[in-house]
Design a protein around this motif. Sequence first.
Motif, PDB file in Angstrom:
ATOM      1  N   GLU B 292      31.945  36.258  41.824  1.00  0.00           N
ATOM      2  CA  GLU B 292      30.683  35.517  41.833  1.00  0.00           C
ATOM      3  C   GLU B 292      29.689  36.132  40.853  1.00  0.00           C
ATOM      4  O   GLU B 292      29.146  35.455  40.014  1.00  0.00           O
ATOM      5  CB  GLU B 292      30.114  35.443  43.259  1.00  0.00           C
ATOM      6  CG  GLU B 292      30.907  34.463  44.104  1.00  0.00           C
ATOM      7  CD  GLU B 292      30.421  34.345  45.538  1.00  0.00           C
ATOM      8  OE1 GLU B 292      29.578  35.162  45.965  1.00  0.00           O
ATOM      9  OE2 GLU B 292      30.898  33.438  46.236  1.00  0.00           O
ATOM     10  N   SER B 293      29.502  37.479  40.953  1.00  0.00           N
ATOM     11  CA  SER B 293      28.604  38.123  39.990  1.00  0.00           C
ATOM     12  C   SER B 293      29.332  38.452  38.689  1.00  0.00           C
ATOM     13  O   SER B 293      28.714  38.819  37.708  1.00  0.00           O
ATOM     14  CB  SER B 293      28.028  39.405  40.590  1.00  0.00           C
ATOM     15  OG  SER B 293      27.534  39.181  41.877  1.00  0.00           O
ATOM     16  N   LYS B 294      30.656  38.350  38.706  1.00  0.00           N
ATOM     17  CA  LYS B 294      31.492  38.572  37.523  1.00  0.00           C
ATOM     18  C   LYS B 294      31.399  39.998  36.980  1.00  0.00           C
ATOM     19  O   LYS B 294      31.634  40.233  35.805  1.00  0.00           O
ATOM     20  CB  LYS B 294      31.168  37.553  36.435  1.00  0.00           C
ATOM     21  CG  LYS B 294      31.149  36.106  36.965  1.00  0.00           C
ATOM     22  CD  LYS B 294      31.448  35.113  35.894  1.00  0.00           C
ATOM     23  CE  LYS B 294      31.284  33.668  36.355  1.00  0.00           C
ATOM     24  NZ  LYS B 294      31.937  33.351  37.621  1.00  0.00           N
ATOM     25  N   GLN B 295      31.012  40.956  37.818  1.00  0.00           N
ATOM     26  CA  GLN B 295      30.912  42.351  37.391  1.00  0.00           C
ATOM     27  C   GLN B 295      32.162  43.111  37.841  1.00  0.00           C
ATOM     28  O   GLN B 295      32.233  43.610  38.958  1.00  0.00           O
ATOM     29  CB  GLN B 295      29.665  43.006  37.993  1.00  0.00           C
ATOM     30  CG  GLN B 295      28.361  42.415  37.503  1.00  0.00           C
ATOM     31  CD  GLN B 295      28.177  42.554  36.008  1.00  0.00           C
ATOM     32  OE1 GLN B 295      28.602  43.534  35.401  1.00  0.00           O
ATOM     33  NE2 GLN B 295      27.569  41.555  35.389  1.00  0.00           N
ATOM     34  N   LEU B 296      33.149  43.200  36.967  1.00  0.00           N
ATOM     35  CA  LEU B 296      34.415  43.830  37.355  1.00  0.00           C
ATOM     36  C   LEU B 296      34.268  45.328  37.556  1.00  0.00           C
ATOM     37  O   LEU B 296      34.925  45.917  38.417  1.00  0.00           O
ATOM     38  CB  LEU B 296      35.486  43.546  36.297  1.00  0.00           C
ATOM     39  CG  LEU B 296      35.798  42.072  36.062  1.00  0.00           C
ATOM     40  CD1 LEU B 296      36.956  41.929  35.085  1.00  0.00           C
ATOM     41  CD2 LEU B 296      36.142  41.378  37.370  1.00  0.00           C
ATOM     42  N   GLY B 297      33.387  45.967  36.755  1.00  0.00           N
ATOM     43  CA  GLY B 297      33.190  47.404  36.906  1.00  0.00           C
ATOM     44  C   GLY B 297      32.595  47.755  38.264  1.00  0.00           C
ATOM     45  O   GLY B 297      33.093  48.629  38.974  1.00  0.00           O
ATOM     46  N   THR B 298      31.555  47.033  38.642  1.00  0.00           N
ATOM     47  CA  THR B 298      30.921  47.269  39.945  1.00  0.00           C
ATOM     48  C   THR B 298      31.908  47.002  41.072  1.00  0.00           C
ATOM     49  O   THR B 298      32.012  47.772  42.034  1.00  0.00           O
ATOM     50  CB  THR B 298      29.690  46.342  40.114  1.00  0.00           C
ATOM     51  OG1 THR B 298      28.946  46.374  38.912  1.00  0.00           O
ATOM     52  CG2 THR B 298      28.836  46.790  41.267  1.00  0.00           C
ATOM     53  N   ALA B 299      32.659  45.892  40.932  1.00  0.00           N
ATOM     54  CA  ALA B 299      33.644  45.551  41.956  1.00  0.00           C
ATOM     55  C   ALA B 299      34.661  46.682  42.117  1.00  0.00           C
ATOM     56  O   ALA B 299      34.991  47.079  43.247  1.00  0.00           O
ATOM     57  CB  ALA B 299      34.355  44.251  41.581  1.00  0.00           C
ATOM     58  N   ALA B 300      35.129  47.216  40.998  1.00  0.00           N
ATOM     59  CA  ALA B 300      36.114  48.298  41.058  1.00  0.00           C
ATOM     60  C   ALA B 300      35.521  49.529  41.736  1.00  0.00           C
ATOM     61  O   ALA B 300      36.191  50.196  42.539  1.00  0.00           O
ATOM     62  CB  ALA B 300      36.591  48.649  39.650  1.00  0.00           C
ATOM     63  N   ALA B 301      34.251  49.823  41.436  1.00  0.00           N
ATOM     64  CA  ALA B 301      33.608  50.980  42.065  1.00  0.00           C
ATOM     65  C   ALA B 301      33.543  50.800  43.580  1.00  0.00           C
ATOM     66  O   ALA B 301      33.811  51.734  44.345  1.00  0.00           O
ATOM     67  CB  ALA B 301      32.204  51.174  41.487  1.00  0.00           C
ATOM     68  N   ILE B 302      33.224  49.578  44.029  1.00  0.00           N
ATOM     69  CA  ILE B 302      33.190  49.301  45.474  1.00  0.00           C
ATOM     70  C   ILE B 302      34.583  49.493  46.062  1.00  0.00           C
ATOM     71  O   ILE B 302      34.753  50.086  47.140  1.00  0.00           O
ATOM     72  CB  ILE B 302      32.672  47.873  45.727  1.00  0.00           C
ATOM     73  CG1 ILE B 302      31.206  47.763  45.303  1.00  0.00           C
ATOM     74  CG2 ILE B 302      32.827  47.487  47.192  1.00  0.00           C
ATOM     75  CD1 ILE B 302      30.699  46.350  45.232  1.00  0.00           C
ATOM     76  N   GLY B 303      35.600  49.028  45.316  1.00  0.00           N
ATOM     77  CA  GLY B 303      36.975  49.211  45.771  1.00  0.00           C
ATOM     78  C   GLY B 303      37.325  50.676  45.943  1.00  0.00           C
ATOM     79  O   GLY B 303      37.988  51.068  46.914  1.00  0.00           O
ATOM     80  N   MET B 304      36.860  51.515  45.011  1.00  0.00           N
ATOM     81  CA  MET B 304      37.153  52.954  45.099  1.00  0.00           C
ATOM     82  C   MET B 304      36.513  53.553  46.353  1.00  0.00           C
ATOM     83  O   MET B 304      37.117  54.389  47.020  1.00  0.00           O
ATOM     84  CB  MET B 304      36.628  53.688  43.857  1.00  0.00           C
ATOM     85  CG  MET B 304      37.341  53.341  42.570  1.00  0.00           C
ATOM     86  SD  MET B 304      39.131  53.463  42.714  1.00  0.00           S
ATOM     87  CE  MET B 304      39.621  51.814  42.265  1.00  0.00           C
ATOM     88  N   VAL B 305      35.295  53.105  46.651  1.00  0.00           N
ATOM     89  CA  VAL B 305      34.638  53.598  47.869  1.00  0.00           C
ATOM     90  C   VAL B 305      35.505  53.254  49.085  1.00  0.00           C
ATOM     91  O   VAL B 305      35.745  54.096  49.963  1.00  0.00           O
ATOM     92  CB  VAL B 305      33.222  52.992  48.013  1.00  0.00           C
ATOM     93  CG1 VAL B 305      32.610  53.378  49.353  1.00  0.00           C
ATOM     94  CG2 VAL B 305      32.332  53.449  46.867  1.00  0.00           C
ATOM     95  N   GLY B 306      36.025  52.021  49.107  1.00  0.00           N
ATOM     96  CA  GLY B 306      36.889  51.609  50.212  1.00  0.00           C
ATOM     97  C   GLY B 306      38.132  52.467  50.304  1.00  0.00           C
ATOM     98  O   GLY B 306      38.543  52.878  51.403  1.00  0.00           O
ATOM     99  N   ILE B 307      38.746  52.758  49.157  1.00  0.00           N
ATOM    100  CA  ILE B 307      39.964  53.568  49.159  1.00  0.00           C
ATOM    101  C   ILE B 307      39.669  54.967  49.687  1.00  0.00           C
ATOM    102  O   ILE B 307      40.425  55.513  50.495  1.00  0.00           O
ATOM    103  CB  ILE B 307      40.555  53.641  47.731  1.00  0.00           C
ATOM    104  CG1 ILE B 307      41.178  52.295  47.387  1.00  0.00           C
ATOM    105  CG2 ILE B 307      41.580  54.750  47.621  1.00  0.00           C
ATOM    106  CD1 ILE B 307      41.922  52.292  46.091  1.00  0.00           C
TER     107      ILE B 307
END
Lengths: 276, 328
Positions: B292-307
Amino acid sequence: MRSARLGVTARLIAVLVVLGLAIFPIYWMFVTALTPDENLFGATADLLPDLSRLGVFANALADGKVGRWLLNSFVIAAGTTALSIGLGIPLGYAMSRFTFRGKAAVGLTLLFTQMLPEALLVVPLFAVFRRFDLLNSLHGLILADTAFTLPVVALILKGAIDGVPRDLDEAARVDGGRPLTVLTRIILPLIAPATAAAAVIAFFSAWNEYVFAVTFVFDKSLQPASVGVASFIGEQDTSIQSIMAVALLFTLPAVAFYLFAQRYVVSGMTAGAVKG
Amino acid sequence: MTERNRGPHVLVRSPGPAAGTVAGRRDGLNGRRRRSVTGSPWTPYFFLAPAALYLVVFQLVPLLQEVWLSFTRTTLLNPTFSAWVGTANFQSIFANPAFRQTLLTTLVYVLACVVGSVGLGLGVALLLNGRFPGRPVARSLVTIPWAAPGIAVALIAVWMFNPQYGILTRLLRAVGIDPGASGVLDNPQLALGAILVTTIWQLVPFVAVVLLSALQAVPQELVEAAQVDGAGRWTIFRVVTWQVLKPTIGLVAVLMTIWSLRRFELIWLMTRGGPIGSTRTLVIDLYAQAFESKQLGTAAAIGMVGIVISLIVIVGSQLVARAAAKEA
């Protein structure tokens, strides 16, 4: 004596309540599919289905779109199952019967992958798929889904092979059997129930897969039922009766197979999640 | 390889599959126990390679790409161009109060899922473990929620919570809770609760069946001995049953935690993380940032927090399990 009898009655009532709660939403799909508009949108809800309206299921299937969805889901699920089992058996065999460098790392990887959300890998996989021209295809979805079913399948099969006595391998080897022969002739027939359970898990996790399917496939004719059913949410054009009929057609195979394979599936899932 | 080299049998073995077979036959004739099957040291890799290669291509490489993305500014509109930004994505998400709300929502969601599913699952398991007519049928039927596809569950839940005609909305109104004109799923106070009820409904059967099989390991003679000694039901449960179930419960709790951390479809299809972010868990946030926001870098950072959170849960639970095993 009397209190024991009372205990059984109380327990039976409690069980019926639990079963009612467990089954009600599925029953409610059925009722909704078979209730005419005027009773569905009235002041009170009808709790019993109108069985004279069973044709709604035939109508749903007669709609070419729905048949296509279910067929696509079947192709994806069957392909994922075949690939996961095909790759999972040798992997499970290697993990169960051999010691080799890197074994602990492989075991950890199989556990680790189970905590990765599909939503996390969907972006980089999209890039990989574009490079290999796998987007907008059913075989692309098979490849993506297998990445997530393979670790579970391999761990279940490893657990099952662990349960086969090693003496049997030894005996076969005395007779000159090579590892591959031992696997196909001795071990595979003995782990058939676990393999079936792993197949059920792989099949229905691909049957239900949504994130990859909604992102990697653009053609409506290639959409699986998970995406099709989900597309009903918030949609106004299709009647709620047809929606529920389709959702039920999508649900029943999964429920039927899980009931049938339940015992193996549960022991397999826990083994897969637990042991490494 | 080092393991294999420890045994003296390696000395009699020369490379090649034929020699391996001969060595194997000799092992058999000697009647010695071998840990691994015959064949060259490469045999395990022969079986391992296809699956390993597969997982490298479809899991490991994408994961590493995602790690790299988390240190870049990349947009969905131009995904092949990434600008290295160091830890800027992580700094910006942690500085964002909305992300702290996401973490809190995730925590509430996961905790409630674990407590709810394990607590109710234990209750159902104990209930089904008793004697009553029709027990096998009940044990099968109770698993239906878990077997139902998540997509269909989301669909029926949305219909049952329909603002005007949903059966659960009618029920809530009947007991005096008014979810408002736009319904439960659009009500910031109730939406997460509705999603939790749906999730727990689906998880309880799984927990119950797993605990039910663990309950078969409770030694009946111990229970009977305790009954003879006049112990009450609660004491028997605490002293005997609970001790047998404890490791399985721990395990199921970890499993429920990890599954709940990665659950996507159910929440996405029921609320898309709304209303006003009240059901936005980490995975929903990750997906919304990417698509939706199209920010792949931010999305990946959130994913890392989850991991990282999942890893902490797994490692932490292992440590607790080990400490408990030492005590016992």
